[in-house]
Motif scaffolding. Structure first.
Motif, PDB file in Angstrom:
ATOM      1  N   VAL A  93       0.832  -1.204   0.000  1.00 17.67           N
ATOM      2  CA  VAL A  93       0.000   0.000   0.000  1.00 17.67           C
ATOM      3  C   VAL A  93       0.869   1.257   0.000  1.00 17.67           C
ATOM      4  O   VAL A  93       0.544   2.253  -0.661  1.00 17.67           O
ATOM      5  N   ALA A  94       1.982   1.230   0.688  1.00 20.17           N
ATOM      6  CA  ALA A  94       2.860   2.405   0.772  1.00 20.17           C
ATOM      7  C   ALA A  94       3.398   2.833  -0.591  1.00 20.17           C
ATOM      8  O   ALA A  94       3.658   4.016  -0.811  1.00 20.17           O
ATOM      9  N   TYR A  95       3.564   1.880  -1.520  1.00 25.16           N
ATOM     10  CA  TYR A  95       3.991   2.279  -2.866  1.00 25.16           C
ATOM     11  C   TYR A  95       3.007   3.314  -3.424  1.00 25.16           C
ATOM     12  O   TYR A  95       3.408   4.251  -4.102  1.00 25.16           O
ATOM     13  N   PHE A  96       1.737   3.128  -3.119  1.00 21.30           N
ATOM     14  CA  PHE A  96       0.689   4.012  -3.634  1.00 21.30           C
ATOM     15  C   PHE A  96       0.525   5.276  -2.787  1.00 21.30           C
ATOM     16  O   PHE A  96       0.354   6.358  -3.329  1.00 21.30           O
ATOM     17  N   THR A  97       0.548   5.127  -1.475  1.00 22.12           N
ATOM     18  CA  THR A  97       0.255   6.267  -0.599  1.00 22.12           C
ATOM     19  C   THR A  97       1.467   7.149  -0.330  1.00 22.12           C
ATOM     20  O   THR A  97       1.314   8.344  -0.097  1.00 22.12           O
ATOM     21  N   GLU A  98       2.661   6.567  -0.355  1.00 19.01           N
ATOM     22  CA  GLU A  98       3.877   7.334  -0.083  1.00 19.01           C
ATOM     23  C   GLU A  98       4.789   7.452  -1.299  1.00 19.01           C
ATOM     24  O   GLU A  98       5.821   8.119  -1.242  1.00 19.01           O
ATOM     25  N   ASN A  99       4.419   6.765  -2.382  1.00 21.73           N
ATOM     26  CA  ASN A  99       5.228   6.729  -3.595  1.00 21.73           C
ATOM     27  C   ASN A  99       6.686   6.398  -3.263  1.00 21.73           C
ATOM     28  O   ASN A  99       7.615   7.002  -3.774  1.00 21.73           O
ATOM     29  N   ALA A 100       6.834   5.413  -2.376  1.00 26.08           N
ATOM     30  CA  ALA A 100       8.165   5.013  -1.921  1.00 26.08           C
ATOM     31  C   ALA A 100       8.119   3.569  -1.446  1.00 26.08           C
ATOM     32  O   ALA A 100       7.079   3.098  -0.982  1.00 26.08           O
ATOM     33  N   PRO A 101       9.264   2.873  -1.531  1.00 30.37           N
ATOM     34  CA  PRO A 101       9.329   1.537  -0.958  1.00 30.37           C
ATOM     35  C   PRO A 101       9.510   1.651   0.558  1.00 30.37           C
ATOM     36  O   PRO A 101      10.486   2.217   1.032  1.00 30.37           O
ATOM     37  N   VAL A 127       7.027  -3.844 -10.336  1.00 32.20           N
ATOM     38  CA  VAL A 127       8.280  -3.906  -9.595  1.00 32.20           C
ATOM     39  C   VAL A 127       9.374  -4.477 -10.484  1.00 32.20           C
ATOM     40  O   VAL A 127       9.100  -5.207 -11.442  1.00 32.20           O
ATOM     41  N   GLN A 128      10.610  -4.123 -10.151  1.00 33.84           N
ATOM     42  CA  GLN A 128      11.760  -4.549 -10.947  1.00 33.84           C
ATOM     43  C   GLN A 128      12.787  -5.256 -10.076  1.00 33.84           C
ATOM     44  O   GLN A 128      12.805  -5.092  -8.854  1.00 33.84           O
ATOM     45  N   LYS A 129      13.664  -5.971 -10.706  1.00 26.83           N
ATOM     46  CA  LYS A 129      14.735  -6.689 -10.019  1.00 26.83           C
ATOM     47  C   LYS A 129      15.631  -5.735  -9.238  1.00 26.83           C
ATOM     48  O   LYS A 129      16.033  -6.033  -8.128  1.00 26.83           O
ATOM     49  N   SER A 130      15.938  -4.585  -9.825  1.00 27.96           N
ATOM     50  CA  SER A 130      16.839  -3.622  -9.191  1.00 27.96           C
ATOM     51  C   SER A 130      16.634  -2.249  -9.806  1.00 27.96           C
ATOM     52  O   SER A 130      15.914  -2.103 -10.798  1.00 27.96           O
ATOM     53  N   GLU A 131      17.299  -1.264  -9.248  1.00 32.78           N
ATOM     54  CA  GLU A 131      17.198   0.091  -9.784  1.00 32.78           C
ATOM     55  C   GLU A 131      17.846   0.204 -11.160  1.00 32.78           C
ATOM     56  O   GLU A 131      17.388   0.974 -12.000  1.00 32.78           O
ATOM     57  N   VAL A 132      18.885  -0.578 -11.425  1.00 30.28           N
ATOM     58  CA  VAL A 132      19.512  -0.589 -12.756  1.00 30.28           C
ATOM     59  C   VAL A 132      18.512  -1.122 -13.783  1.00 30.28           C
ATOM     60  O   VAL A 132      18.365  -0.556 -14.871  1.00 30.28           O
ATOM     61  N   VAL A 133      17.830  -2.195 -13.438  1.00 35.66           N
ATOM     62  CA  VAL A 133      16.831  -2.757 -14.338  1.00 35.66           C
ATOM     63  C   VAL A 133      15.679  -1.769 -14.524  1.00 35.66           C
ATOM     64  O   VAL A 133      15.146  -1.626 -15.627  1.00 35.66           O
ATOM     65  N   GLN A 134      15.305  -1.061 -13.460  1.00 39.50           N
ATOM     66  CA  GLN A 134      14.257  -0.039 -13.565  1.00 39.50           C
ATOM     67  C   GLN A 134      14.637   1.019 -14.599  1.00 39.50           C
ATOM     68  O   GLN A 134      13.790   1.458 -15.381  1.00 39.50           O
ATOM     69  N   GLU A 135      15.908   1.410 -14.627  1.00 42.14           N
ATOM     70  CA  GLU A 135      16.364   2.395 -15.618  1.00 42.14           C
ATOM     71  C   GLU A 135      16.185   1.871 -17.036  1.00 42.14           C
ATOM     72  O   GLU A 135      15.735   2.596 -17.916  1.00 42.14           O
ATOM     73  N   VAL A 136      16.534   0.604 -17.261  1.00 44.76           N
ATOM     74  CA  VAL A 136      16.390   0.006 -18.593  1.00 44.76           C
ATOM     75  C   VAL A 136      14.921  -0.075 -18.970  1.00 44.76           C
ATOM     76  O   VAL A 136      14.534   0.276 -20.086  1.00 44.76           O
ATOM     77  N   TRP A 137      14.083  -0.514 -18.033  1.00 47.40           N
ATOM     78  CA  TRP A 137      12.633  -0.563 -18.260  1.00 47.40           C
ATOM     79  C   TRP A 137      12.118   0.804 -18.679  1.00 47.40           C
ATOM     80  O   TRP A 137      11.327   0.929 -19.614  1.00 47.40           O
ATOM     81  N   ILE A 192      12.689  -9.733  -7.181  1.00 51.41           N
ATOM     82  CA  ILE A 192      12.854  -8.280  -7.125  1.00 51.41           C
ATOM     83  C   ILE A 192      13.443  -7.863  -5.787  1.00 51.41           C
ATOM     84  O   ILE A 192      13.445  -8.645  -4.837  1.00 51.41           O
ATOM     85  N   ASP A 193      13.930  -6.632  -5.727  1.00 53.21           N
ATOM     86  CA  ASP A 193      14.502  -6.147  -4.469  1.00 53.21           C
ATOM     87  C   ASP A 193      13.516  -5.311  -3.652  1.00 53.21           C
ATOM     88  O   ASP A 193      13.803  -4.935  -2.529  1.00 53.21           O
ATOM     89  N   GLY A 194      12.370  -4.997  -4.213  1.00 53.75           N
ATOM     90  CA  GLY A 194      11.352  -4.222  -3.507  1.00 53.75           C
ATOM     91  C   GLY A 194      11.574  -2.720  -3.540  1.00 53.75           C
ATOM     92  O   GLY A 194      10.698  -1.954  -3.170  1.00 53.75           O
ATOM     93  N   LYS A 195      12.732  -2.293  -3.993  1.00 61.09           N
ATOM     94  CA  LYS A 195      13.056  -0.865  -4.005  1.00 61.09           C
ATOM     95  C   LYS A 195      12.789  -0.211  -5.352  1.00 61.09           C
ATOM     96  O   LYS A 195      12.552   0.983  -5.416  1.00 61.09           O
ATOM     97  N   ALA A 196      12.845  -0.986  -6.409  1.00 60.63           N
ATOM     98  CA  ALA A 196      12.649  -0.453  -7.760  1.00 60.63           C
ATOM     99  C   ALA A 196      11.205  -0.725  -8.186  1.00 60.63           C
ATOM    100  O   ALA A 196      10.791  -1.877  -8.286  1.00 60.63           O
ATOM    101  N   PHE A 197      10.459   0.342  -8.416  1.00 62.25           N
ATOM    102  CA  PHE A 197       9.040   0.187  -8.751  1.00 62.25           C
ATOM    103  C   PHE A 197       8.567   1.366  -9.578  1.00 62.25           C
ATOM    104  O   PHE A 197       9.226   2.406  -9.674  1.00 62.25           O
ATOM    105  N   GLU A 198       7.386   1.184 -10.157  1.00 64.48           N
ATOM    106  CA  GLU A 198       6.733   2.264 -10.884  1.00 64.48           C
ATOM    107  C   GLU A 198       5.228   2.021 -10.821  1.00 64.48           C
ATOM    108  O   GLU A 198       4.777   0.878 -10.893  1.00 64.48           O
TER     109      GLU A 198
END
Length: 158
Positions: free
Chosen positions: A46-54, A122-132, A108-114
């Motif tokens: 839920v925090a991904y939506f309400t706080e826009n953060a992991p 969710v993504q495997k990592s922040e590097v993968v998030q950049e590629v996505w 996934i690591d739980g930190k990279a999301f959109e």
């Protein structure tokens, strides 16, 4: 894999190395979890939506949905999730969205999301998030096309 051909060689090597060491799903083939059946690497859905953060969840504040254990940072977030789990559950069973676009299932690591159109990816990592993010719409279209084909297949069989 057209996108990999345009990445710098170093970025390509980093992505391939990261994917080759990806962990497997334990709860079942359709939901990505750790060895304790916890999804989203223990982050509050839920925090991904309400706080826009992991935001890391608390194991004492949890819920089960589709065989996976979700942790929450507050009881209110847990109750919000329980009222409408499909709204807050990650797409592609919590597997890496970019991996899904490639026809694979990666933890996934739980930190990279959109958040896209009110859905959690969710993504495997922040590097993968950049590629996505370099071609989100094409990657999303590929992931949506691949998910029905790979949904019922174990990660280590892809």
């Amino acid at each position: 894999m057209k996108i990999l051909s345009i990445l710098s060689p170093l970025k390509t090597l980093a992505l391939l190395a990261a994917f080759s060491f990806s962990s497997l799903s334990f709860a079942g083939v359709e939901v990505q979890t750790d060895e304790n059946n916890v999804t989203l690497a223990g982050h509050d859905a839920v925090a991904y939506f309400t706080e826009n953060a992991p935001v890391e969840g608390d194991a004492n504040i949890s819920a089960v949905h589709n065989g996976a254990i979700y942790h929450f940072s507050t009881a209110a977030n847990r109750d919000t999730f329980n009222a409408n789990p499909e709204k807050y559950a990650p797409q592609f069973g919590g597997y890496c969205a970019y991996g899904t676009s490639l026809g694979k299932k990666f933890a996934i690591d739980g930190k990279a999301f959109e958040l896209i159109d009110g859905k959690l990816y969710v993504q495997k990592s922040e590097v993968v998030q950049e590629v996505w993010s370099e071609n989100t719409q094409a990657n999303l279209a590929a992931a949506n096309k691949n998910w029905p084909k790979i949904k019922g297949i174990a990660a280590d069989k892809l």
